[in-house]
Motif scaffolding. Structure first.
Motif, PDB file in Angstrom:
ATOM      1  N   ALA A   1       0.824  -1.218   0.000  1.00  0.00           N
ATOM      2  CA  ALA A   1       0.000   0.000   0.000  1.00  0.00           C
ATOM      3  C   ALA A   1       0.856   1.265   0.000  1.00  0.00           C
ATOM      4  O   ALA A   1       1.875   1.330   0.669  1.00  0.00           O
ATOM      5  CB  ALA A   1      -0.887  -0.015   1.233  1.00  0.00           C
TER       6      ALA A   1
ATOM      7  N   LYS B   1       0.057   5.657   0.267  1.00  0.00           N
ATOM      8  CA  LYS B   1      -1.017   6.619   0.523  1.00  0.00           C
ATOM      9  C   LYS B   1      -1.331   7.430  -0.733  1.00  0.00           C
ATOM     10  O   LYS B   1      -0.420   7.799  -1.480  1.00  0.00           O
ATOM     11  CB  LYS B   1      -0.571   7.585   1.613  1.00  0.00           C
ATOM     12  CG  LYS B   1      -1.013   7.153   2.986  1.00  0.00           C
ATOM     13  CD  LYS B   1      -0.817   8.293   3.950  1.00  0.00           C
ATOM     14  CE  LYS B   1      -0.674   7.726   5.346  1.00  0.00           C
ATOM     15  NZ  LYS B   1      -0.033   8.619   6.263  1.00  0.00           N
ATOM     16  N   THR B   2      -2.596   7.726  -0.930  1.00  0.00           N
ATOM     17  CA  THR B   2      -2.951   8.638  -2.023  1.00  0.00           C
ATOM     18  C   THR B   2      -2.578  10.053  -1.588  1.00  0.00           C
ATOM     19  O   THR B   2      -2.548  10.358  -0.391  1.00  0.00           O
ATOM     20  CB  THR B   2      -4.460   8.577  -2.332  1.00  0.00           C
ATOM     21  OG1 THR B   2      -5.166   9.033  -1.189  1.00  0.00           O
ATOM     22  CG2 THR B   2      -4.916   7.171  -2.669  1.00  0.00           C
TER      23      THR B   2
ATOM     24  N   SER C   1      -5.039  12.139   0.598  1.00  0.00           N
ATOM     25  CA  SER C   1      -5.645  11.330   1.641  1.00  0.00           C
ATOM     26  C   SER C   1      -5.751  12.113   2.958  1.00  0.00           C
ATOM     27  O   SER C   1      -4.762  12.672   3.424  1.00  0.00           O
ATOM     28  CB  SER C   1      -4.706  10.142   1.793  1.00  0.00           C
ATOM     29  OG  SER C   1      -5.084   9.270   2.739  1.00  0.00           O
TER      30      SER C   1
ATOM     31  N   LYS D   1      -5.511  12.946   6.825  1.00  0.00           N
ATOM     32  CA  LYS D   1      -4.620  12.347   7.839  1.00  0.00           C
ATOM     33  C   LYS D   1      -5.360  11.371   8.748  1.00  0.00           C
ATOM     34  O   LYS D   1      -4.880  10.307   9.087  1.00  0.00           O
ATOM     35  CB  LYS D   1      -3.990  13.462   8.685  1.00  0.00           C
ATOM     36  CG  LYS D   1      -2.732  14.011   8.080  1.00  0.00           C
ATOM     37  CD  LYS D   1      -1.717  14.396   9.155  1.00  0.00           C
ATOM     38  CE  LYS D   1      -0.360  14.680   8.560  1.00  0.00           C
ATOM     39  NZ  LYS D   1      -0.363  15.702   7.519  1.00  0.00           N
TER      40      LYS D   1
ATOM     41  N   LYS E   1      -8.070   9.697   8.186  1.00  0.00           N
ATOM     42  CA  LYS E   1      -8.616   8.497   7.545  1.00  0.00           C
ATOM     43  C   LYS E   1      -7.877   8.265   6.214  1.00  0.00           C
ATOM     44  O   LYS E   1      -8.394   8.575   5.126  1.00  0.00           O
ATOM     45  CB  LYS E   1     -10.124   8.713   7.295  1.00  0.00           C
ATOM     46  CG  LYS E   1     -10.874   7.424   7.022  1.00  0.00           C
ATOM     47  CD  LYS E   1     -12.386   7.670   7.096  1.00  0.00           C
ATOM     48  CE  LYS E   1     -13.151   6.431   6.726  1.00  0.00           C
ATOM     49  NZ  LYS E   1     -13.410   6.299   5.307  1.00  0.00           N
ATOM     50  N   PRO E   2      -6.623   7.765   6.308  1.00  0.00           N
ATOM     51  CA  PRO E   2      -5.821   7.638   5.090  1.00  0.00           C
ATOM     52  C   PRO E   2      -6.443   6.710   4.046  1.00  0.00           C
ATOM     53  O   PRO E   2      -7.102   5.734   4.404  1.00  0.00           O
ATOM     54  CB  PRO E   2      -4.500   7.058   5.600  1.00  0.00           C
ATOM     55  CG  PRO E   2      -4.562   7.048   7.066  1.00  0.00           C
ATOM     56  CD  PRO E   2      -5.968   7.251   7.499  1.00  0.00           C
ATOM     57  N   GLU E   3      -6.225   7.058   2.789  1.00  0.00           N
ATOM     58  CA  GLU E   3      -6.663   6.194   1.688  1.00  0.00           C
ATOM     59  C   GLU E   3      -5.413   5.673   0.977  1.00  0.00           C
ATOM     60  O   GLU E   3      -4.401   6.368   0.958  1.00  0.00           O
ATOM     61  CB  GLU E   3      -7.523   7.006   0.716  1.00  0.00           C
ATOM     62  CG  GLU E   3      -8.871   7.366   1.307  1.00  0.00           C
ATOM     63  CD  GLU E   3      -9.536   8.540   0.604  1.00  0.00           C
ATOM     64  OE1 GLU E   3      -8.980   9.030  -0.403  1.00  0.00           O
ATOM     65  OE2 GLU E   3     -10.591   8.955   1.074  1.00  0.00           O
ATOM     66  N   TYR E   4      -5.548   4.502   0.386  1.00  0.00           N
ATOM     67  CA  TYR E   4      -4.357   3.867  -0.182  1.00  0.00           C
ATOM     68  C   TYR E   4      -4.587   3.352  -1.610  1.00  0.00           C
ATOM     69  O   TYR E   4      -5.694   2.976  -1.961  1.00  0.00           O
ATOM     70  CB  TYR E   4      -3.937   2.656   0.677  1.00  0.00           C
ATOM     71  CG  TYR E   4      -3.520   3.031   2.073  1.00  0.00           C
ATOM     72  CD1 TYR E   4      -2.218   3.395   2.354  1.00  0.00           C
ATOM     73  CD2 TYR E   4      -4.457   3.030   3.110  1.00  0.00           C
ATOM     74  CE1 TYR E   4      -1.834   3.753   3.639  1.00  0.00           C
ATOM     75  CE2 TYR E   4      -4.078   3.391   4.404  1.00  0.00           C
ATOM     76  CZ  TYR E   4      -2.768   3.748   4.654  1.00  0.00           C
ATOM     77  OH  TYR E   4      -2.397   4.108   5.917  1.00  0.00           O
TER      78      TYR E   4
ATOM     79  N   VAL F   1       0.177  10.247  -5.653  1.00  0.00           N
ATOM     80  CA  VAL F   1       0.647   9.417  -4.525  1.00  0.00           C
ATOM     81  C   VAL F   1       1.527  10.189  -3.552  1.00  0.00           C
ATOM     82  O   VAL F   1       2.188  11.162  -3.920  1.00  0.00           O
ATOM     83  CB  VAL F   1       1.477   8.187  -5.011  1.00  0.00           C
ATOM     84  CG1 VAL F   1       0.597   7.075  -5.490  1.00  0.00           C
ATOM     85  CG2 VAL F   1       2.516   8.581  -6.049  1.00  0.00           C
ATOM     86  N   GLU F   2       1.517   9.698  -2.307  1.00  0.00           N
ATOM     87  CA  GLU F   2       2.438  10.249  -1.301  1.00  0.00           C
ATOM     88  C   GLU F   2       3.556   9.221  -1.145  1.00  0.00           C
ATOM     89  O   GLU F   2       3.300   8.096  -0.720  1.00  0.00           O
ATOM     90  CB  GLU F   2       1.669  10.409   0.012  1.00  0.00           C
ATOM     91  CG  GLU F   2       2.427  11.204   1.051  1.00  0.00           C
ATOM     92  CD  GLU F   2       1.633  11.298   2.348  1.00  0.00           C
ATOM     93  OE1 GLU F   2       0.467  11.729   2.321  1.00  0.00           O
ATOM     94  OE2 GLU F   2       2.207  10.923   3.383  1.00  0.00           O
TER      95      GLU F   2
END
Ligand SMILES: Cc1cc2nc3c(=O)[nH]c(=O)nc-3n(C[C@H](O)[C@H](O)[C@H](O)COP(=O)(O)OP(=O)(O)OC[C@H]3O[C@@H](n4cnc5c(N)ncnc54)[C@H](O)[C@@H]3O)c2cc1C
Length: 263
Positions: free
Chosen positions: A233, A235-236, A239, A241, A243-246, A261-262
């Motif tokens: 995974a 992070k998007t 996203s 902080k 509730k991170p999204e991946y 992307v991060e």
């Protein structure tokens, strides 16, 4: 749709110490692969290591159905792989990765790679050059002992800049500094990058701040390669902080737009 094959090893070369180029007969995979795709390799018939190892596609010879990949021996998996002999069959699954390098909209491309991250950029540069796009390459290595594939990349680029961190071969410093300098004279439509995380972060920052299109291939640690285990995974970018999204590199990537992307 990815295919599983027992592909025969037809050529093997140690290109620099502990880095091997394998050429395998894998016509079914070769014909449907795109620049940026990777394969998952089962390195042994024994129970251990159980998981396949992800390796990028370096070169596709569509006429002869040959797929080439290059890998550095890191641990048990790649060490076992390096002991395969010409004639052996290698169990592979591919092509994998939905996020591949996209060049349709662009005419002037810069490819930038560091160390063992340069491999997936070769097929991309080769196809783009064949389509008469301008392709300038920037390849960075730690020192002269790690420099590889100079002749090969020269053949698929209009201009190639090689750098070493310590200046022991060609230009001293980081590849990105040479790319940025060239950008002052000549703007590229898109930058394509693969390499160590600090290099990718620097390229992403530069591209995003200057609003330049940039596609980054991530070689995140990965297990299944099929989006099942969710081990790879990232992070998007936007996203939240709390509730991170991946994304998952194996399915969403390995190539991402630098703005998404991060890293
Ligand atoms: C999409 C993708 C494409 C890749 N393409 C290539 C390629 O073309 N050529 C190549 O040489 N390698 C590539 N890699 C990395 C390669 O998969 C790993 O080096 C390999 O799986 C290590 O297996 P091992 O059993 O030898 O090492 P392990 O015993 O699993 O690990 C040995 C050491 O390597 C580190 N390691 C394991 N995986 C990675 C990784 N992904 N990135 C950085 N360090 C890692 C471990 O933390 C450990 O320190 C790619 C990875 C991904 C996800």
């Amino acid at each position: 749709m990815p295919k599983q094959l027992l592909a025969q090893l037809v050529q093997k070369e140690e290109i620099i110490k502990n880095v091997y180029k394998f050429s395998i007969k894998a016509d079914e995979i070769v014909q449907i692969s795109k620049p940026g795709n990777f394969i998952e390799i089962r390195v042994t018939d024994q129970a251990e290591p159980f998981l396949r190892r992800p390796i990028s596609i370096y070169n596709l010879d569509k006429q002869n159905g040959i797929l080439e990949f290059i890998f550095q021996v890191k641990g048990k998996g790649t060490s076992l792989l390096s002991r395969k002999q010409i004639g052996d069959k290698i169990d592979i699954v591919g092509p994998l990765g939905f996020g591949t390098f996209k060049t349709d909209k662009y005419k002037k491309l810069a490819i930038i790679g560091g160390g063992i991250g340069i491999f997936p950029l070769y097929q991309l540069a080769k196809e783009a050059k064949n389509e008469e796009k301008q392709v300038n390459g920037y390849l960075g290595f730690r020192n002269k002992d790690f420099v590889m594939l100079e002749k090969e990349f020269k053949n698929v680029t209009n201009n190639l800049t090689i750098t070493t961190d310590d200046g022991s071969y060609k230009n001293k410093g980081f590849a990105i500094d040479y790319l940025i300098k060239d950008m002052e004279k000549e703007k590229y439509d898109c930058i394509y990058a693969c390499g160590p995380i600090p290099m990718l972060k620097a390229i992403q920052k530069y591209a995003n701040e200057n609003n330049i299109e940039c596609q980054i291939s991530l070689e995140e640690k990965m297990a299944c390669g099929l989006g099942v285990c969710l081990g790879c995974a990232v992070k998007t970018a936007k996203s939240p902080k709390e509730k991170p999204e991946y994304f998952h590199v194996c399915k969403g990537g390995p190539v991402f737009n630098s703005k998404d992307v991060e890293i």
